[in-house]
Design a protein around this motif. Sequence first.
Motif, PDB file in Angstrom:
ATOM      1  N   LEU A 145       0.841  -1.188   0.000  1.00  0.00           N
ATOM      2  CA  LEU A 145       0.000   0.000   0.000  1.00  0.00           C
ATOM      3  C   LEU A 145       0.881   1.244   0.000  1.00  0.00           C
ATOM      4  CD1 LEU A 145      -2.954   1.144   0.429  1.00  0.00           C
ATOM      5  CD2 LEU A 145      -2.395   1.141   2.872  1.00  0.00           C
ATOM      6  N   ASN A 146       0.579   2.178  -0.901  1.00  0.00           N
ATOM      7  CA  ASN A 146       1.378   3.407  -1.019  1.00  0.00           C
ATOM      8  C   ASN A 146       2.853   3.081  -1.277  1.00  0.00           C
ATOM      9  OD1 ASN A 146       1.545   6.235  -1.097  1.00  0.00           O
ATOM     10  ND2 ASN A 146       2.114   6.361   1.063  1.00  0.00           N
ATOM     11  N   SER A 147       3.088   1.988  -2.008  1.00  0.00           N
ATOM     12  CA  SER A 147       4.447   1.518  -2.312  1.00  0.00           C
ATOM     13  C   SER A 147       5.288   1.322  -1.055  1.00  0.00           C
ATOM     14  CB  SER A 147       5.151   2.470  -3.278  1.00  0.00           C
ATOM     15  OG  SER A 147       4.670   2.285  -4.586  1.00  0.00           O
ATOM     16  N   GLY A 148       4.637   0.840  -0.020  1.00  0.00           N
ATOM     17  CA  GLY A 148       5.370   0.564   1.212  1.00  0.00           C
ATOM     18  C   GLY A 148       5.703   1.785   2.039  1.00  0.00           C
ATOM     19  N   GLN A 149       5.270   2.948   1.598  1.00  0.00           N
ATOM     20  CA  GLN A 149       5.594   4.199   2.296  1.00  0.00           C
ATOM     21  C   GLN A 149       4.544   4.487   3.378  1.00  0.00           C
ATOM     22  OE1 GLN A 149       7.627   6.905  -1.099  1.00  0.00           O
ATOM     23  NE2 GLN A 149       5.715   5.954  -1.712  1.00  0.00           N
TER      24      GLN A 149
END
Length: 364
Positions: A145-149
């Motif tokens: 989710l959210n590129s892991g950010q």
Amino acid sequence: MSCKEFYKKEPYGVALIISPWNYPFLLCIEALVGAIAAGNCAILKVAEDSPNTSSVISKMIEEFFPPEYIAVVNGDKEVATELLEQKMDYIFFTGGVTVGKIVMEKAAKNLIPVTLELGGKSPCIVEESANLKLAAKRIVFGKYLNSGQTCVAPDYLLIQENIKDEFEKYLKEYITLFYTNEPLKNEDYTKIVNERHFNRLVNLIKGEKIIYGGDIDRELLKIEPTILDKITLDSPIMQEEIFGPILPIMTFNNIKEAKEIVLKGEKPLSLYLFTTNKKIEKEILKDLSYGSGCINDTIIQLATSKMPFGGVGNSGMGSYHGKYSFDTFSHEKSIVKKYNWIDLPIRYMPYNDLKLKLLKMFLK
């Protein structure tokens, strides 16, 4: 009764809210709502790494609130440092551990109370009794989710050795299902926030065994959902919070080994456990300290306003969400109201033998 005991909530005064870039609107406004509800004035230091969202926040606040009530400050770390030198009444910081230590050091000079919402390496433990397919689905959702950010994203996976191969198959299946065979071309797949963080993440992948993903697009600042195998506690990727779409895998033979691995690090912001074994569930809840977590899911502890959210130890201090945000930005005054119709002489000097006997009777 000769007195009445009560407490009263009051605002601290001026609250400094320093917000992060990964959820720049949510994590700014959510804290602000708590500060306003408690009656504080606020200064918002918005994130310089997400300038477009920060611009929207600035325009919105300036349109609806007078600057003497709520002010927005844009700028880099020098601006933030200058703000921290000011005599605020409360500081609420969301961000990384390194900057969190600086915030606390600055606040200590003026004895300013703080809430620190930090991060860390949040473990995800998958034990052999878990529903493996559902666990993989929920871990892929939470990790990428959210590129892991996301501060509470599973940072690394601890998988029981005897189910590792089967579980990796499910992980790959759901990554492909969610993000397609070409995630770098998927417009719904988030980019990394800036080039500095992109390069940091690319360097964490180098030299490691990639069993899924690993491709990058430097122009779009995108990194494929990636899985790394054969990781140890000494691997570079285990020395810092990842904060990106990279999932390192380590194995354990029994739950004692898994606990020992977690205990070698700092107390994490979150912990996720996948199991249907009640004994193991109780053991993990009892023996490991962390800010918040889930059993058989990831991230959804953030979705309820009925529970406080915050870290412990190196992952932060203080909590918020829902009414807990109001409590965080409020000072609770304890008050005793004494009535005038009775005034026992026993409390006053001189203390003779009779008074001492009576006092002892009251104290028993």
